[in-house]
Design an enzyme around this catalytic site. Structure first.
Site: not given
Ligand code: NAP
Length: 259
Positions: A225, A47, A83, A202, A111, A43, A204
């Site tokens: 999620g 990753k 994923d 997404l 994600a 994680t 959870y």
């Molecule tokens: P990440 O790589 O850190 O990306 C976060 C994203 O959120 C970026 O696009 C960021 O925008 C945006 N963001 C964060 N705060 C924001 C705000 N205040 N206003 C607007 N945009 C905002 O994270 P990730 O790994 O993609 O994960 C994203 C979410 O998906 C997490 O909460 C994670 O728990 C969930 N997830 C769930 C699963 C599942 O199995 N259900 C699997 C994977 C991930 P910027 O690019 O502008 O910073």
């Protein structure tokens, strides 16, 4: 959920967390071989970087540039990414096919990448990636435009206020971390979507996020999620054990853990 699954299948395995510091990543991967671990999940923040220490990658892991599951085959380490497949299975069990659909993906992180690749490979008609940092959305569109026939568009975050964006959209996915700590999701023109539109968050964490609460108030279908988390884990279980995952045993364990 993995330990519940091992018990249900009578397998002599245990799933434990290891804290790995970025500087120790290569040594940690080498330990998988030295300790004869059957497999591991990976994680944040490892990753993406872990791939270079592995012996082979699945098509998904290669396309996403990220690994969430490693399988140890007698010292040969194979990296996969479950994923996107987990996301698709969660849609399938709602009998929702993203093929030929118009989709809005909000976010441009890891994600989003997994979801985007799975949707393009399934044949979604058009995907608009909306992100606070527009450059990141544009980079994703450039990278994956040639992967399939899906039309890829990008827009800045404030475009989410525009009802015209949602007129033909039947799947909206929140791939951002907004809502992780109870932050309010900006109000979208939910009513502008077709009545069959599915809003998928997404996240959870327990309880409805404001993104999904607002969708429910607009009488639109919602999905959180948890089922994606479950199915990415079930797929990893099958890769490690070559055994079908006891999905509902895992779902019950997950529900207890996320209470
Ligand atoms: P990440 O790589 O850190 O990306 C976060 C994203 O959120 C970026 O696009 C960021 O925008 C945006 N963001 C964060 N705060 C924001 C705000 N205040 N206003 C607007 N945009 C905002 O994270 P990730 O790994 O993609 O994960 C994203 C979410 O998906 C997490 O909460 C994670 O728990 C969930 N997830 C769930 C699963 C599942 O199995 N259900 C699997 C994977 C991930 P910027 O690019 O502008 O910073």
């Amino acid at each position: 959920m993995h330990n519940a699954a091992f018990r249900a299948r009578g397998l002599p395995y245990v799933y434990v967390p290891f804290l790995v510091r970025p500087a120790d990543l290569a040594k940690a991967v080498q330990s998988i071989r030295a300790l004869h671990l059957v497999g591991v999940n990976v994680t944040v923040p490892h990753k993406e970087r872990v791939a270079k220490y592995l012996d082979g990658l699945s098509a998904e892991a290669d396309l996403c540039g990220a690994v969430n599951t490693i399988v140890n085959c007698d010292g040969t380490l194979f990296g996969d990414n479950t994923d996107g497949r987990g996301f698709l299975v969660s849609l399938q069990e709602r009998t929702f096919s993203p093929r030929l659909r118009e989709v809005v993906l909000i976010g441009a992180g890891g994600a989003t990448r997994a979801v985007l690749v799975s949707l393009i490979r399934t044949g979604s008609a058009r995907i608009t990636i909306v992100n606070r940092t527009l450059d990141k959305a544009q980079a994703l569109a450039r990278q994956y435009r040639a992967l399939g026939k899906t039309q890829l568009e990008t827009l800045p975050f404030d475009a989410l206020r525009d009802p015209a964006l949602f007129k033909e959209v039947t799947l909206v996915v929140n791939c951002t971390s907004i809502g992780l700590h109870d932050e309010e999701f900006p109000t979208l023109p939910y009513q502008a979507t077709p009545r069959s539109c599915l809003f998928y968050d997404l996240l959870y964490r327990p309880g409805l996020t404001s993104f999904l609460q607002q969708a429910r108030s607009a009488r639109r279908a919602t999905l959180d999620g948890r089922r994606m988390l479950l199915h990415q884990g079930a797929l990893a279980f099958s890769l490690w054990t070559q055994t079908p995952a006891p999905t509902e045993v895992m779902a019950r364990a997950l529900a207890r853990a996320l209470q």
